[in-house]
Scaffold this active site. Structure first.
Site, PDB file in Angstrom:
ATOM      1  N   HIS A  83       3.704  -4.331 -10.898  1.00 38.37           N
ATOM      2  CA  HIS A  83       4.415  -5.575 -10.711  1.00 38.37           C
ATOM      3  C   HIS A  83       4.939  -6.223 -12.045  1.00 38.37           C
ATOM      4  O   HIS A  83       6.092  -6.425 -12.173  1.00 38.37           O
ATOM      5  CB  HIS A  83       3.488  -6.623 -10.110  1.00 38.37           C
ATOM      6  N   THR A  89      -0.312  -5.628   0.765  1.00 43.35           N
ATOM      7  CA  THR A  89      -1.475  -5.310   0.691  1.00 43.35           C
ATOM      8  C   THR A  89      -2.632  -5.337   1.825  1.00 43.35           C
ATOM      9  O   THR A  89      -3.202  -4.661   2.152  1.00 43.35           O
ATOM     10  CB  THR A  89      -2.107  -5.700  -0.876  1.00 43.35           C
ATOM     11  N   ASP A 134      -4.241   0.546  -5.197  1.00 42.36           N
ATOM     12  CA  ASP A 134      -3.248  -0.057  -4.565  1.00 42.36           C
ATOM     13  C   ASP A 134      -1.952   0.181  -5.339  1.00 42.36           C
ATOM     14  O   ASP A 134      -1.797   0.156  -6.546  1.00 42.36           O
ATOM     15  CB  ASP A 134      -3.708  -1.659  -4.690  1.00 42.36           C
ATOM     16  N   HIS A 192       6.965  -4.878  -3.728  1.00 46.01           N
ATOM     17  CA  HIS A 192       6.991  -3.957  -2.526  1.00 46.01           C
ATOM     18  C   HIS A 192       6.997  -5.023  -1.371  1.00 46.01           C
ATOM     19  O   HIS A 192       6.977  -6.170  -1.573  1.00 46.01           O
ATOM     20  CB  HIS A 192       5.558  -3.308  -2.389  1.00 46.01           C
ATOM     21  N   ASP A 231      -1.089  -1.243  -8.862  1.00 47.51           N
ATOM     22  CA  ASP A 231      -0.288  -2.402  -8.319  1.00 47.51           C
ATOM     23  C   ASP A 231      -0.073  -3.406  -9.260  1.00 47.51           C
ATOM     24  O   ASP A 231       1.354  -3.975  -9.600  1.00 47.51           O
ATOM     25  CB  ASP A 231      -1.044  -2.963  -7.108  1.00 47.51           C
ATOM     26  N   ASP A 251      -1.696   1.995  -0.369  1.00 45.28           N
ATOM     27  CA  ASP A 251      -1.278   1.246   0.861  1.00 45.28           C
ATOM     28  C   ASP A 251       0.269   1.017   0.660  1.00 45.28           C
ATOM     29  O   ASP A 251       0.698   0.646   1.836  1.00 45.28           O
ATOM     30  CB  ASP A 251      -1.836  -0.420   0.685  1.00 45.28           C
ATOM     31  N   HIS A 252       1.096   1.252  -0.245  1.00 49.63           N
ATOM     32  CA  HIS A 252       2.387   0.904  -0.192  1.00 49.63           C
ATOM     33  C   HIS A 252       2.869   1.491  -1.949  1.00 49.63           C
ATOM     34  O   HIS A 252       1.959   1.675  -2.512  1.00 49.63           O
ATOM     35  CB  HIS A 252       2.827  -0.294  -0.113  1.00 49.63           C
TER      36      HIS A 252
HETATM   37  P1  AMP Z   1       0.071  -7.937  -3.569  1.00 51.13           P
HETATM   38  O1  AMP Z   1       0.650  -6.994  -4.628  1.00 51.13           O
HETATM   39  O2  AMP Z   1       0.442  -9.493  -3.365  1.00 51.13           O
HETATM   40  O3  AMP Z   1       0.337  -7.152  -2.062  1.00 51.13           O
HETATM   41  O4  AMP Z   1      -1.616  -8.161  -3.536  1.00 51.13           O
HETATM   42  C1  AMP Z   1      -2.189  -7.058  -4.440  1.00 51.13           C
HETATM   43  C2  AMP Z   1      -3.195  -7.982  -4.848  1.00 51.13           C
HETATM   44  O5  AMP Z   1      -4.218  -8.548  -3.926  1.00 51.13           O
HETATM   45  C3  AMP Z   1      -4.056  -7.186  -5.981  1.00 51.13           C
HETATM   46  O6  AMP Z   1      -3.920  -7.129  -7.313  1.00 51.13           O
HETATM   47  C4  AMP Z   1      -5.394  -8.105  -5.815  1.00 51.13           C
HETATM   48  O7  AMP Z   1      -5.562  -9.031  -7.025  1.00 51.13           O
HETATM   49  C5  AMP Z   1      -5.303  -8.863  -4.701  1.00 51.13           C
HETATM   50  N1  AMP Z   1      -6.599  -8.515  -3.701  1.00 51.13           N
HETATM   51  C6  AMP Z   1      -6.906  -7.438  -3.286  1.00 51.13           C
HETATM   52  N2  AMP Z   1      -7.848  -7.309  -2.720  1.00 51.13           N
HETATM   53  C7  AMP Z   1      -8.299  -8.714  -2.579  1.00 51.13           C
HETATM   54  C8  AMP Z   1      -9.446  -9.324  -1.974  1.00 51.13           C
HETATM   55  N3  AMP Z   1     -10.364  -8.845  -1.167  1.00 51.13           N
HETATM   56  N4  AMP Z   1      -9.393 -10.804  -2.025  1.00 51.13           N
HETATM   57  C9  AMP Z   1      -8.493 -11.367  -2.769  1.00 51.13           C
HETATM   58  N5  AMP Z   1      -7.424 -10.548  -3.293  1.00 51.13           N
HETATM   59  C10 AMP Z   1      -7.516  -9.449  -3.288  1.00 51.13           C
HETATM   60 ZN    ZN Z   2      -1.091  -3.453  -2.430  1.00 55.81          ZN
HETATM   61 ZN    ZN Z   3       1.333  -5.818  -4.905  1.00 56.36          ZN
END
Ligand code: AMP
Ligand code: ZN
Ligand code: ZN
Length: 430
Positions: free
Chosen positions: A206, A79, A43, A354, A202, A249-250
């Site tokens: 952040h 994500t 990620d 992102h 990721d 993913d990005h």
């Molecule tokens: P974001 O950076 O907000 O796009 O999301 C990334 C975060 O999504 C990761 O650091 C995880 O903590 C969370 N994440 C990834 N997969 C899952 C999942 N299956 N259920 C809940 N949270 C998740």
């Molecule tokens: Zn991501």
């Molecule tokens: Zn993220």
């Protein structure tokens, strides 16, 4: 099928292996098992992190296998939308996961968010797409999903054979070892499709930003995690009999508290409701205030741009799904959109973000492929992340569902020539 979710909370992860039902077989037909495929997602791994000289395992896999110059994520570069795009071949506007945070009139009283367990496990959010593990199951193949958005919901009525509730605290080495354990199962139980999800790049990106020493330290760690997987394959004599694809993913952009657009100062609360803040901000004008909200938002802004959902740039392939809010605002590179209340809720200001334009070079993702199906030393020109899906389906011998990808973009990765593709949306008769 036993409820793996409940079991997981009670038993060590290994017990998930007991959650699989018997392999389904069509009477009289033998299942031809494909070469197992491991899809790893790191990620937030920006494409140019590979150039920092601190990821020897990933670089070696890229060099001796196939890698893309970069892979273009889908818009919005978040994500959940992108993981679902990778595993369904559908862009977010068609896979239904249009954002990490979203609403749907048809699912009242539930707001979708990664942190909302109930929503993440509710198949209604996911049923627009068919994840590859479902297609695999329908053909009698097993899947082992070491986390992937969508795997916790019974999409179209079922889960992958092996899956687990997402647990951020589960160590990367334990995740790797679970995948290696699946490979050691008897042939009639072992998954053909496996995923491995790694979240720390990721997370650190952040927290500390993409240019931080902390991120570099984590890059070394994630590289060692991939090394553990590769070594595990070698120890089991499987290095030539498993296909490995590593994607992200990005990417990540450096952000700053000095580059925040405070929506409170622009948009009066009575004129519109904000569905989600961040780099991509979704806004719904309140009834009777449509013209007011539009006249404020659709005008020129120094550090962001807003569109009616129907007028988003065509290259985003975004805006037709009912879950996309009426107005979508996108921050310029390095900026974020927030309110006082939103900032107060966040304990720590993120120094990396992102969600930006999917053509932004800092949003670029990686694609590395290695294994018996792949050629050696091939660098592919850039492609869209939905193009990966038909490759995954082909590697498993599965008929892909209708998708948005173009297999031709990846055909050069393969040793064997593939049959002409016949399942791309709009190009094929059924
Ligand atoms: P974001 O950076 O907000 O796009 O999301 C990334 C975060 O999504 C990761 O650091 C995880 O903590 C969370 N994440 C990834 N997969 C899952 C999942 N299956 N259920 C809940 N949270 C998740
Ligand atoms: Zn991501
Ligand atoms: Zn993220």
């Amino acid at each position: 099928m036993p409820n793996c979710f409940r079991l997981l909370s009670l038993l060590p992860l290994i017990f998930l292996l007991a959650c699989s039902g018997p392999l389904s077989r069509r009477p009289g037909s033998e299942i031809v098992r494909p070469t197992p495929l491991i899809l790893v997602s790191i990620d937030g791994f920006r494409a140019d992190y590979l150039d920092r000289g601190i990821t020897p395992t990933l670089n070696a896999l890229a060099k001796s296998g196939v890698h893309a110059e970069y892979m273009r994520p889908s818009f919005p570069t978040q994500t959940f939308p992108n993981h679902y795009a990778l595993i369904t071949g559908l862009r977010p506007d068609r896979n239904g996961i249009v954002a990490n945070t979203m609403e749907d009139d048809r699912i009242p009283q539930q707001k979708f968010a990664a942190s909302n367990r109930k929503a993440v496990e509710d198949a209604r959010w996911w049923n627009d797409g068919t994840p590859l593990w479902i297609t695999a199951k329908r053909s009698g193949l097993h899947s082992g999903i070491m986390f992937w958005p969508g795997s916790e919901a019974p999409v179209h009525g079922s889960h992958p054979d092996f899956w687990a509730i997402y647990d951020q605290k589960l160590q990367a080495v334990t995740r790797v070892d679970s995948v290696l354990d699946w490979l050691a199962l008897p042939a009639d139980q072992s998954p053909s499709l496996m995923t491995l999800y790694l979240d720390t790049i990721d997370d650190i990106g952040h927290h500390f930003g993409p240019d931080s020493a902390e991120l570099d330290a984590e890059l070394r760690i994630v590289d060692a995690t991939v090394r553990r997987l590769v070594d595990g394959l070698i120890e089991r004599g499987l290095e030539h009999s498993v296909n490995l694809i590593i994607v992200s993913d990005h990417g990540m952009v450096a952000t700053s508290p000095d580059r925040v657009i405070n929506l409170d100062e622009i948009l009066p609360g009575e004129s519109a409701r904000v569905v989600s803040y961040g780099v991509v901000t979704g806004i719904v004008p309140r009834p009777g205030h449509e013209r007011e909200a539009e006249s404020i938002l659709l005008g020129e802004h120094e550090n962001m741009q807003c569109w009616r959902k129907t007028e988003l740039p065509a290259r985003f392939h975004y805006g037709t799904h009912r879950r996309v809010p009426a107005i979508v605002c996108l921050a310029n590179h390095g900026w974020t959109i927030a309110s006082q209340e939103y900032l107060a809720r966040k304990k720590h200001f993120s120094l990396g973000e992102h969600g930006y334009d999917n053509e932004d070079p800092d949003m670029r993702a990686i694609f590395i492929a290695h294994g018996p199906a792949f050629r050696s030393g091939v660098v592919l020109p850039p492609f869209d992340n939905v193009d990966v899906y038909p490759l995954l389906a082909w590697l498993l011998g599965l008929e892909p569902e209708p998708h948005d990808g173009n297999f031709d973009m990846l055909a050069g990765a393969l040793k064997m020539s593939r049959p002409t593709e016949t399942n791309e949306v709009g190009t094929t008769p059924p």
